[in-house]
Design an enzyme around this catalytic site. Structure first.
Site, PDB file in Angstrom:
ATOM      1  CG  HIS A 185      37.875  38.568  46.520  1.00 30.79           C
ATOM      2  ND1 HIS A 185      38.536  38.454  45.312  1.00 30.79           N
ATOM      3  CD2 HIS A 185      38.511  37.720  47.374  1.00 30.79           C
ATOM      4  CE1 HIS A 185      39.503  37.573  45.418  1.00 30.79           C
ATOM      5  NE2 HIS A 185      39.526  37.123  46.658  1.00 30.79           N
ATOM      6  CG  ASP A 203      35.939  41.685  40.810  1.00 33.18           C
ATOM      7  OD1 ASP A 203      36.303  42.549  41.634  1.00 33.18           O
ATOM      8  OD2 ASP A 203      35.920  40.469  41.071  1.00 33.18           O
TER       9      ASP A 203
END
Length: 403
Positions: free
Chosen positions: A140, A170
């Protein structure tokens, strides 16, 4: 309403927010985005999934899926794979966010789909890219920015790294680079007639964001390792810092240039603080004794008035100053309202709802919000009809839970 991507058809196979944000930006620019979602027991298949039918509040708030069409497709079934293949034959772009190797097992990889549609642009978003020793490692944003060296720079001097929201690798990294890569590939196709594979790694993109920053330049050029919270832009120097104000609000000051710092000191009626401002050595040294004294003076001074009072005083004085908003305040800011970045739209069930506007401004073919997010599977009938399936075949697919 036409846009620069009107006439471009995009298939989306993603379950996470960054991939959905990529196709949202393309949908805002006029692309027909068909969101291919997998059956799931939950109301959402990941943070990029669609709301279930009847969940109007979640649908309206699901900004990353606005302007798209949604179908549910069981890609593990033979019929589901065949349907996706037919959709891909007519598509310009496919965006997928699975781990490397998953689409190959589903028969939905670039090699398979481009064989029947050589013009297909196929964009893969994954943590570490389609090859390399970390290829199969899950991750992540916090992992990617840690490996890219970004996390080590965020925080106060002497303190631990501070985890920022998942905006860097991201969204600022992978999502923006994917939009650029897809756009470049579409442009190249105009000359070559061929599509290609766009391989986007979250880690690669996070590192790329550092490429023009001073810490990287100083390390590559001089071998100097940056200190967390240090240097002119680390948040410790008085001229580039967040200050607490009366009432608990915060004010950001960014007066890195000497003349802007002087403007601020004079606006505060504190010309005596000018000598504690920016120095050429600040980018690779700590605060001087005088700079520490001035910073402490300012910390005390800014606590004597509210955030908004300080902004009203300093903003007309050619000072780099900003309010630190909480999320609830963003939508009332006059600059964001003027720029159309916080529009209010009429929802058929909820009435007026807030959205986030389109940041890319094109004078001739502007982008626009082209509709709210769909509910999951809302457009299955019309999408299948468009690629040649009749009502009987669609009914059979539904009975077999293929769609």
């Amino acid at each position: 309403m036409s846009g620069p991507l009107t006439g471009v058809t995009i298939l989306e196979l993603v379950q996470k927010g960054p991939g959905a944000y990529v196709t949202m930006m393309l949908a805002d620019m006029g692309a027909d985005v068909i969101k291919v979602e997998t059956p799931s027991r939950g109301r959402e298949s990941g943070s990029g999934g669609s709301a279930g039918k009847g969940d109007a509040k979640l649908q309206a708030a699901n900004i990353a899926n606005r302007g798209k069409r949604s179908i549910v497709l069981d890609l593990k079934s033979a019929d589901g794979k065949a349907i996706l293949g037919r959709l891909a034959e007519k598509a310009d772009v496919l965006v997928e966010g699975f781990r490397p190797g998953v689409t190959a097992r589903l028969g939905a990889d670039y090699e398979t789909l481009s064989a029947s549609n050589p013009r297909l642009i196929y964009c893969s978003l994954s943590g570490y890219g389609q090859d390399g020793p970390y290829r199969d490692l899950p991750g992540h944003d916090v992992n990617y920015i840690g490996l890219a060296g970004i996390l080590s720079l965020v925080g106060e001097q002497g303190g631990p790294p501070i985890v920022p929201p998942n905006l860097i690798a991201d969204f600022g990294g992978a999502a923006m680079h994917a939009v650029a890569g897809i756009s470049m590939a579409l442009f190249a196709r105009e000359r070559t007639g061929r599509g290609q594979h766009v391989d986007i790694s979250y880690l690669d993109c996070a590192l790329s964001l550092l490429s023009s920053t001073r810490p990287i330049r100083e390390y590559l050029g001089q071998g100097r390792l940056p200190e967390r919270g240090g240097g002119a832009l680390g948040g410790s120097f008085g001229y580039y810092k967040v200050y607490e104000t009366a009432g608990g609000g915060y004010l950001s000051i960014g007066c890195v240039e000497p003349w802007l710092w002087e403007n601020m000191c004079r606006a505060l009626d504190r010309a005596d603080l000018i000598d504690g401002g920016p120095q050429p050595s600040d980018f690779h040294s700590g605060e001087s004794t005088r700079q520490i004294e001035v910073r402490k003076e300012l910390e005390a001074l800014f606590k004597t008035r509210s955030r908004d009072e300080w902004f009203a005083l300093l903003s007309p004085a050619n000072v780099c100053v900003g309010k630190v908003y909480d999320v609830g305040e963003i939508f009332d800011d006059p600059q964001l309202q003027h720029r159309g970045m916080v529009p209010r739209l009429d929802h058929p069930e909820l009435g007026e709802v807030r959205q986030i506007g389109v940041p890319i401004r094109l004078s001739d073919t502007p982008g626009a919000i082209r509709g709210f997010a769909p509910w999951k599977g809302q457009h299955v009938d019309e999408v299948l009809r468009e690629v040649g399936y009749d009502e009987g075949a669609i009914a059979q697919f539904k009975d077999q839970q293929v769609v």
